[in-house]
Scaffold this motif. Structure first.
Motif, mmCIF file in Angstrom:
data_model
loop_
_atom_site.group_PDB
_atom_site.id
_atom_site.type_symbol
_atom_site.label_atom_id
_atom_site.label_comp_id
_atom_site.label_asym_id
_atom_site.label_seq_id
_atom_site.Cartn_x
_atom_site.Cartn_y
_atom_site.Cartn_z
ATOM 1 N N THR A 30 7.701 -5.054 -7.722
ATOM 2 C CA THR A 30 8.108 -4.592 -8.125
ATOM 3 C C THR A 30 7.523 -3.688 -9.333
ATOM 4 O O THR A 30 7.797 -2.019 -10.042
ATOM 5 C CB THR A 30 9.457 -4.926 -8.710
ATOM 6 O OG1 THR A 30 10.035 -5.698 -7.351
ATOM 7 C CG2 THR A 30 10.704 -4.323 -9.131
ATOM 8 N N ALA A 31 6.820 -4.064 -10.369
ATOM 9 C CA ALA A 31 6.707 -3.328 -12.124
ATOM 10 C C ALA A 31 6.067 -2.334 -11.498
ATOM 11 O O ALA A 31 5.529 -1.366 -12.080
ATOM 12 C CB ALA A 31 6.537 -4.528 -12.954
ATOM 13 N N ALA A 32 4.812 -2.278 -10.693
ATOM 14 C CA ALA A 32 3.398 -2.245 -10.113
ATOM 15 C C ALA A 32 4.521 -0.617 -9.547
ATOM 16 O O ALA A 32 4.106 0.908 -9.554
ATOM 17 C CB ALA A 32 2.883 -2.538 -9.170
ATOM 18 N N LEU A 33 5.365 -0.800 -8.303
ATOM 19 C CA LEU A 33 6.121 -0.040 -8.147
ATOM 20 C C LEU A 33 6.787 1.102 -8.847
ATOM 21 O O LEU A 33 6.816 2.159 -8.484
ATOM 22 C CB LEU A 33 7.285 0.079 -6.788
ATOM 23 C CG LEU A 33 6.370 -1.088 -5.293
ATOM 24 C CD1 LEU A 33 7.063 -1.668 -4.383
ATOM 25 C CD2 LEU A 33 5.481 0.076 -4.595
ATOM 26 N N VAL A 34 7.793 0.474 -9.755
ATOM 27 C CA VAL A 34 8.339 1.007 -10.769
ATOM 28 C C VAL A 34 6.931 2.390 -11.731
ATOM 29 O O VAL A 34 7.291 3.336 -12.292
ATOM 30 C CB VAL A 34 8.607 0.480 -12.019
ATOM 31 C CG1 VAL A 34 9.834 1.250 -13.303
ATOM 32 C CG2 VAL A 34 10.660 -0.148 -11.117
ATOM 33 N N ALA A 35 6.300 1.842 -11.673
ATOM 34 C CA ALA A 35 5.129 2.548 -13.144
ATOM 35 C C ALA A 35 4.647 3.682 -11.444
ATOM 36 O O ALA A 35 4.303 4.837 -12.570
ATOM 37 C CB ALA A 35 3.990 1.419 -13.099
ATOM 38 N N ALA A 36 4.284 3.186 -10.393
ATOM 39 C CA ALA A 36 4.160 4.582 -9.610
ATOM 40 C C ALA A 36 5.228 5.343 -9.642
ATOM 41 O O ALA A 36 5.253 6.812 -9.682
ATOM 42 C CB ALA A 36 3.908 3.846 -8.180
ATOM 43 N N ALA A 37 6.453 5.174 -9.418
ATOM 44 C CA ALA A 37 7.743 5.958 -9.462
ATOM 45 C C ALA A 37 7.500 6.657 -11.061
ATOM 46 O O ALA A 37 7.604 8.803 -10.633
ATOM 47 C CB ALA A 37 8.754 5.588 -9.201
ATOM 48 N N CYS A 38 7.406 6.319 -11.597
ATOM 49 C CA CYS A 38 6.952 6.921 -13.061
ATOM 50 C C CYS A 38 6.012 7.896 -13.634
ATOM 51 O O CYS A 38 6.495 8.817 -13.628
ATOM 52 C CB CYS A 38 7.121 6.124 -14.730
ATOM 53 S SG CYS A 38 9.123 4.818 -14.982
#
Length: 417
Positions: A47-55
């Protein structure tokens, strides 16, 4: 967002900042519900990686969207990547559906029209899976049924609101086209008004020049009909003085010459001020013509008869002055050129018209010859026709060599108001 912003500006602000805000809210809800939904350590890191990708995706699009063409490759790539990231985030925690819902709002601005339903379908799958109760994928047949029902609901609502949005977009486009057409029409109107102003100025100049030319012709005709004829009569009287030895006869011719000079001077002054002839100032047209014919006969020694037919009516000053001047010119021509022994003048009132006929039994002439009876100034028959033409009248001449001459003027009978 300021209260003075338009609806389009508000939506523009939402498209720019809305996904970031929804991502932040979804992240907050996911952190608070991590234990509740049973997120594992691996889920948390993913989730942290996906949130970083979304940002990173939102940062890139925030810098690129202003220069990217609408519904172009960059916009399609942004929508597809954001939808995939939102789906993966919802797989780990259903509260990220808060972020995934943004796919409903800007699908029409990011995807071509033929791909809009596909984009809505993907977002509906994500939203239904996150709200079915067990996350993605559904854990039981019951959850699959819930997923199916929620998917149908989401997709139906998405299509409904999509159609409403499409109609609103079409209406906005039509309004934009109408406004553009109105602006073009206003531009053409302004150009036409500017051209009309130029034409109006040119017409004013032409009208002023035409007025000056008409006034010159009027004065020239008046001078011909007053001064020229008067001077001709004065010369004739003075010549008669030199050819007689009788003091009484000479005195009579001198008195006539003086009278002609005074009359001509008065008429010249009246012509300059565009006043009616002095003969019409205190008399009707029949009375003025009778006096004019009588004075002409006495001066020339030629028999002249005057007749009036029809019912006499008061005439407009311009009509009376025109017919009187035509009669004077016709009699002057008869005296100078015809060598007549008898002349007749007839004034006829004929309902809506009035005619003046001047006939003589003189030598006659060929009317087809250039400028007959025009004298040196060229205001003979041409001048009579011009005078009649100014009040919508006509002058016709009938003559043959040795058969006399008849001049007929016909003008509208305009009554004095």
């Amino acid at each position: 967002m300021g209260s003075g912003m338009t609806v389009e500006q508000r939506w523009e602000q939402f498209y720019r900042h809305g996904p970031n805000t929804l991502l932040g809210i979804g992240l907050l809800m996911a952190v608070l519900s991590a234990d509740l939904v049973g997120m594992s350590e691996a889920d948390r890191y993913a989730t942290a990686a996906l949130v970083a990708a979304a940002c990173a995706l939102q940062l890139w699009w925030g810098r690129s969207r202003s220069g990217a063409p609408a519904r172009g490759a960059a916009a399609r790539s942004y929508y597809a990547l954001r939808t995939l990231i939102a789906f993966a985030l919802c797989w780990n925690n259903p509260f990220f559906s808060i972020y995934a819902i943004s796919g409903y709002f800007d699908v029409g601005d990011l995807l071509p029209k033929r791909f809009v339903r596909a984009g809505l379908l993907c977002t509906a799958v994500t939203m239904a899976g996150s709200q079915s109760g067990s996350g993605m994928p559904p854990a039981s047949p019951t959850h699959w049924v819930a997923f199916g029902a929620l998917f149908v609901l989401h997709f139906s609502l998405a299509l409904l609101f999509g159609n409403i949005s499409a109609r609103e977009t079409e209406r906005t486009e039509r309004q934009t086209e109408t406004i553009t057409e109105l602006e073009l029409a206003n531009t053409r109107l302004e150009q036409a008004l500017a051209e009309n102003a130029i034409l109006h100025a040119q017409l004013l100049i032409q009208a002023r020049e035409a007025g000056v030319a008409d006034e010159r012709r009027r004065l020239a005709a008046e001078i011909h009909d007053t001064l020229a004829q008067g001077l001709t009569g004065i010369i004739a009287q003075l010549q008669a003085v030199t050819s007689t030895a009788d003091p009484a006869v000479a005195r009579e011719h001198l008195d006539r010459a003086a009278g002609l000079a005074r009359h001509s001077l008065g008429e010249a002054r009246r012509s300059v001020h565009n006043l009616v002839p002095v003969a019409l100032e205190h008399d009707t047209l029949p009375g003025a013509l009778k006096k004019t014919v009588g004075a002409w006969a006495e001066r020339t020694g030629v028999r002249a008869d005057f007749t009036v037919t029809g019912t006499v009516e008061p005439l407009h000053d311009e009509v009376g002055a025109t017919l009187l001047r035509i009669a004077e010119e016709a009699l002057a021509n008869a005296a100078r050129h015809a060598g007549a022994a008898r002349t007749g003048v007839t004034l006829s009132y004929m309902g809506d018209e009035i005619t003046l006929d001047v006939r003589d039994d003189g030598c006659g002439f060929d009317p087809a010859a250039p400028h007959p009876h025009s004298g040196t100034g060229g205001f003979g028959l041409g001048g009579m026709r011009a005078r009649a033409g100014r009040i919508a009248g006509t002058v016709e001449v009938e003559s043959e060599p040795g058969m006399g001459t008849a001049v007929s003027a016909r003008v509208p009978l305009v009554r004095r108001i």
